[in-house]
Scaffold this motif. Structure first.
Motif, PDB file in Angstrom:
ATOM      1  N   ARG A  39       0.837  -1.210   0.000  1.00 14.14           N
ATOM      2  CA  ARG A  39       0.000   0.000   0.000  1.00 14.14           C
ATOM      3  C   ARG A  39       0.869   1.256   0.000  1.00 14.14           C
ATOM      4  N   LYS A  40       1.923   1.197   0.771  1.00 17.94           N
ATOM      5  CA  LYS A  40       2.829   2.342   0.863  1.00 17.94           C
ATOM      6  C   LYS A  40       3.453   2.635  -0.501  1.00 17.94           C
ATOM      7  N   ARG A  41       3.881   1.600  -1.180  1.00 15.46           N
ATOM      8  CA  ARG A  41       4.499   1.778  -2.499  1.00 15.46           C
ATOM      9  C   ARG A  41       3.494   2.259  -3.538  1.00 15.46           C
ATOM     10  N   ALA A  42       2.225   1.896  -3.345  1.00  7.43           N
ATOM     11  CA  ALA A  42       1.183   2.297  -4.297  1.00  7.43           C
ATOM     12  C   ALA A  42       0.485   3.587  -3.860  1.00  7.43           C
ATOM     13  N   ASP A  43       1.007   4.231  -2.840  1.00  6.00           N
ATOM     14  CA  ASP A  43       0.431   5.468  -2.298  1.00  6.00           C
ATOM     15  C   ASP A  43      -1.019   5.302  -1.836  1.00  6.00           C
ATOM     16  N   PHE A  44      -1.329   4.144  -1.270  1.00 11.51           N
ATOM     17  CA  PHE A  44      -2.650   3.899  -0.695  1.00 11.51           C
ATOM     18  C   PHE A  44      -2.540   3.658   0.815  1.00 11.51           C
ATOM     19  N   GLU A  45      -1.565   4.299   1.425  1.00  4.51           N
ATOM     20  CA  GLU A  45      -1.327   4.027   2.837  1.00  4.51           C
ATOM     21  C   GLU A  45      -2.263   4.779   3.778  1.00  4.51           C
ATOM     22  N   HIS A  46      -3.106   5.652   3.262  1.00  3.86           N
ATOM     23  CA  HIS A  46      -4.015   6.422   4.118  1.00  3.86           C
ATOM     24  C   HIS A  46      -5.473   6.060   3.837  1.00  3.86           C
ATOM     25  N   THR A  47      -5.733   4.788   3.690  1.00  4.56           N
ATOM     26  CA  THR A  47      -7.099   4.329   3.447  1.00  4.56           C
ATOM     27  C   THR A  47      -7.643   3.659   4.705  1.00  4.56           C
ATOM     28  N   GLU A  48      -8.932   3.357   4.675  1.00  3.47           N
ATOM     29  CA  GLU A  48      -9.540   2.653   5.811  1.00  3.47           C
ATOM     30  C   GLU A  48      -8.925   1.270   5.979  1.00  3.47           C
ATOM     31  N   GLU A  49      -8.646   0.621   4.863  1.00  2.00           N
ATOM     32  CA  GLU A  49      -8.019  -0.703   4.933  1.00  2.00           C
ATOM     33  C   GLU A  49      -6.645  -0.620   5.586  1.00  2.00           C
ATOM     34  N   ALA A  50      -5.908   0.407   5.245  1.00  2.00           N
ATOM     35  CA  ALA A  50      -4.576   0.578   5.836  1.00  2.00           C
ATOM     36  C   ALA A  50      -4.694   0.790   7.341  1.00  2.00           C
ATOM     37  N   ALA A  51      -5.671   1.581   7.745  1.00  2.00           N
ATOM     38  CA  ALA A  51      -5.876   1.818   9.177  1.00  2.00           C
ATOM     39  C   ALA A  51      -6.285   0.522   9.883  1.00  2.00           C
ATOM     40  N   ALA A  52      -7.143  -0.253   9.228  1.00  2.00           N
ATOM     41  CA  ALA A  52      -7.572  -1.528   9.812  1.00  2.00           C
ATOM     42  C   ALA A  52      -6.388  -2.486   9.934  1.00  2.00           C
ATOM     43  N   THR A  53      -5.522  -2.463   8.931  1.00  2.37           N
ATOM     44  CA  THR A  53      -4.328  -3.313   8.972  1.00  2.37           C
ATOM     45  C   THR A  53      -3.431  -2.916  10.135  1.00  2.37           C
ATOM     46  N   GLU A  54      -3.239  -1.622  10.308  1.00  2.75           N
ATOM     47  CA  GLU A  54      -2.407  -1.148  11.421  1.00  2.75           C
ATOM     48  C   GLU A  54      -3.011  -1.548  12.767  1.00  2.75           C
ATOM     49  N   ASP A  55      -4.331  -1.430  12.866  1.00  2.00           N
ATOM     50  CA  ASP A  55      -5.005  -1.837  14.105  1.00  2.00           C
ATOM     51  C   ASP A  55      -4.813  -3.332  14.365  1.00  2.00           C
ATOM     52  N   GLU A  56      -4.923  -4.112  13.302  1.00  2.00           N
ATOM     53  CA  GLU A  56      -4.750  -5.557  13.461  1.00  2.00           C
ATOM     54  C   GLU A  56      -3.316  -5.897  13.860  1.00  2.00           C
ATOM     55  N   ILE A  57      -2.359  -5.210  13.272  1.00  2.00           N
ATOM     56  CA  ILE A  57      -0.952  -5.440  13.637  1.00  2.00           C
ATOM     57  C   ILE A  57      -0.727  -5.096  15.109  1.00  2.00           C
ATOM     58  N   GLU A  58      -1.304  -3.993  15.556  1.00  2.00           N
ATOM     59  CA  GLU A  58      -1.180  -3.620  16.971  1.00  2.00           C
ATOM     60  C   GLU A  58      -1.816  -4.677  17.874  1.00  2.00           C
ATOM     61  N   GLY A  59      -2.978  -5.175  17.463  1.00  2.00           N
ATOM     62  CA  GLY A  59      -3.645  -6.226  18.228  1.00  2.00           C
ATOM     63  C   GLY A  59      -2.809  -7.496  18.290  1.00  2.00           C
ATOM     64  N   ILE A  60      -2.206  -7.840  17.174  1.00  2.00           N
ATOM     65  CA  ILE A  60      -1.346  -9.024  17.129  1.00  2.00           C
ATOM     66  C   ILE A  60      -0.150  -8.834  18.056  1.00  2.00           C
ATOM     67  N   ASN A  61       0.429  -7.643  18.036  1.00  2.00           N
ATOM     68  CA  ASN A  61       1.568  -7.374  18.927  1.00  2.00           C
ATOM     69  C   ASN A  61       1.174  -7.543  20.392  1.00  2.00           C
ATOM     70  N   LYS A  62      -0.021  -7.074  20.747  1.00  2.00           N
ATOM     71  CA  LYS A  62      -0.501  -7.240  22.128  1.00  2.00           C
ATOM     72  C   LYS A  62      -0.693  -8.716  22.456  1.00  2.00           C
ATOM     73  N   ASP A  63      -1.306  -9.444  21.515  1.00  2.00           N
ATOM     74  CA  ASP A  63      -1.520 -10.878  21.730  1.00  2.00           C
ATOM     75  C   ASP A  63      -0.194 -11.617  21.882  1.00  2.00           C
ATOM     76  N   LEU A  64       0.773 -11.263  21.047  1.00  2.00           N
ATOM     77  CA  LEU A  64       2.087 -11.905  21.128  1.00  2.00           C
ATOM     78  C   LEU A  64       2.756 -11.625  22.472  1.00  2.00           C
ATOM     79  N   LYS A  65       2.587 -10.420  22.964  1.00  2.00           N
ATOM     80  CA  LYS A  65       3.159 -10.079  24.267  1.00  2.00           C
ATOM     81  C   LYS A  65       2.501 -10.908  25.373  1.00  2.00           C
ATOM     82  N   GLN A  66       1.176 -11.032  25.318  1.00  2.00           N
ATOM     83  CA  GLN A  66       0.458 -11.821  26.316  1.00  2.00           C
ATOM     84  C   GLN A  66       0.875 -13.290  26.257  1.00  2.00           C
TER      85      GLN A  66
END
Length: 104
Positions: A39-66
């Protein structure tokens, strides 16, 4: 099977399950990071999907920590059980040796 052996076996299974889940999450995170980079390379990094992906990555990081914390707790308990089990064997051998000496 003694109580200690049962608990050790139960913890071992749980550790394996946590490790499997950890690998699943790490793989999912890698895929999401690839999507993020595309997305970053295609200049689509500021879409709802990109935000959802970032949220999911953050959630995964929390789960991995737990998972990591839970695995550390279980590993500590597992090691304590093994030490207790070994100590019990030593105590049993010593008491058996004491009986053998008394029989003489």
């Amino acid at each position: 099977m003694t109580s200690l052996e049962y608990n050790a076996s139960k913890i071992s299974v749980e550790l394996k399950q946590l490790t499997f889940r950890e690998h699943q999450l790490e793989d999912r995170k890698k895929i999401l990071c690839v999507f993020r980079e595309l997305r970053k390379r295609a200049d689509f990094e500021h879409t709802e999907e990109a935000a959802a992906t970032e949220d999911e990555i953050e959630g995964i990081n929390k789960d991995l920590k737990q998972i990591s914390e839970k695995k550390a707790e279980l590993q500590k308990t597992y090691e304590e059980i093994l030490v207790s089990k070994d100590q019990k064997k030593i105590d049993d051998k010593e008491s058996q040796a004491g009986f053998d000496e008394d029989d003489s």
